[in-house]
Enzyme design. Structure first.
Site, short mmCIF file in Angstrom:
data_model
loop_
_atom_site.label_atom_id
_atom_site.label_comp_id
_atom_site.label_asym_id
_atom_site.label_seq_id
_atom_site.Cartn_x
_atom_site.Cartn_y
_atom_site.Cartn_z
N LYS A 67 0.62 -0.13 -16.72
CA LYS A 67 -0.59 0.57 -16.31
C LYS A 67 -1.27 1.33 -17.46
O LYS A 67 -2.49 1.27 -17.60
CB LYS A 67 -0.28 1.53 -15.16
CG LYS A 67 -0.06 0.82 -13.82
CD LYS A 67 0.15 1.84 -12.72
CE LYS A 67 0.24 1.17 -11.37
NZ LYS A 67 0.36 2.12 -10.26
N ASP A 103 -5.46 3.71 -7.23
CA ASP A 103 -4.34 4.48 -6.65
C ASP A 103 -4.81 5.80 -6.02
O ASP A 103 -4.42 6.14 -4.90
CB ASP A 103 -3.27 4.79 -7.71
CG ASP A 103 -2.41 3.57 -8.03
OD1 ASP A 103 -2.30 2.68 -7.17
OD2 ASP A 103 -1.86 3.53 -9.14
#
Ligand code: NAP
Length: 277
Positions: A67, A103
């Site tokens: 990420k 997210d």
């Protein structure tokens, strides 16, 4: 057929192929797109990015350890990916890579689905890792009046709180500190690994829940197991309790919107996915 996937290491446990293929079927797009799982170790990330378009990929989701590593490799980033310094969704168009992070939006959408509005509320967040960062910065954007970040490693809590020093305050993770923080909170979110299946690590004590005002919801980002010991005790004390499944589903829905360029009615789709799981 356009290809999508999730990359990571490990990645075989990922629910993303199940979720995305179910959404593509639901939207009658399963004849246009397919979604699979690609094991990509950290050292192979750049090579995989170079090959992916030639293999037919038009987008992918990323999980650990990629990420943060993806950020400098993108040609463009959305505001959330810039803010969190992490990317979980990448679209590949005309030889360019566009990075997004869904997210934080996924967390907030699931919290609101549970009937909680963060604006003007005081929250306590346990943890200062990747998930905690997205949640903290989204809660600040959503207008929490105060956010106490309790973490085992003090330096990580301090670094996270430096993003909004007027709102966020770092704190320790010992039972007394957790109790003091919980006593002042309208919402408590666990974003540590404590209570996750396959780890033996558990909270030293959950007595801080007794200090939390009764109406305050407890949100655990963990969804495996569906009910952690934290959530079980919170429910027993009468707190509204939510697990991390909603965050998982909404981040996937928002990621698919980027891949296909079409807005998806999120709440009905999340309902359908919940039944599937
Ligand atoms: P991470 O970056 O490794 O952060 C882990 C956090 O847990 C850190 O704050 C760490 O504290 C804390 N921690 C770990 N072991 C601990 C212990 N024994 N005592 C106290 N604190 C401890 O991991 P992450 O990616 O943020 O993931 C955290 C959790 O969120 C995982 O359970 C993951 O499955 C879940 N998650 C859920 C979703 C969803 O969609 N629902 C999305 C992402 C992640 P230190 O800083 O002191 O190490």
């Amino acid at each position: 057929m356009k290809k999508l996937c999730v990359i990571g290491d490990p990645v075989l446990h990922s629910k993303s192929p199940l979720l995305h293929n179910a959404m593509l079927r639901e939207m009658a797009l399963d004849g246009d797109y397919t979604y699979d799982c690609q094991l990509v170790p950290a050292r192979d990330l750049k090579d995989w990015l170079a090959q992916a378009p030639h293999l037919g990929y038009v987008g992918f989701n990323a999980t650990m350890p990629h990420k943060e590593a993806l950020v400098p490799l993108m040609d463009g980033l959305d505001e959330d990916a810039k803010l969190y310094g992490a990317v979980n969704t990448v679209c590949m168009k005309d030889g360019k890579l566009y990075g997004y992070n869904t997210d934080g939006r996924g967390f907030l959408a699931s919290l609101e689905e549970g009937g909680f509005r963060a604006s003007g509320k005081r929250a306590v967040l346990l943890g200062a890792g990747g998930a905690a960062k997205a949640i903290a910065l989204k809660l600040v954007q959503a207008g929490v009046s105060a956010l106490t970040v309790c973490n085992r490693t003090a330096a990580k809590a301090a670094a996270l709180c430096a993003h909004a020093p007027g709102v966020m305050t770092p704190a320790g993770f010992d039972p007394d500190t957790l109790t003091r923080a919980a006593a002042e909170a309208d919402l408590l979110v666990n974003a540590t690994n404590l209570g996750m299946a396959d780890t033996h690590a558990q909270f030293e004590s959950l007595s801080f829940l007794e200090a939390l005002p009764a109406a305050a919801p407890v949100y655990d980002v963990i969804y495996h197991p569906p009910e952690t010991e934290l959530l079980r005790r919170a429910r027993a004390l009468g707190h509204p309790a939510m697990n991390g499944l909603g965050m998982l589903l909404y981040q996937a829905i928002f990621a698919l919107e980027h891949f296909i360029g079409v807005e998806i009615p999120a709440a009905p789709m999340a309902e359908k996915l919940k039944k599937l799981l």
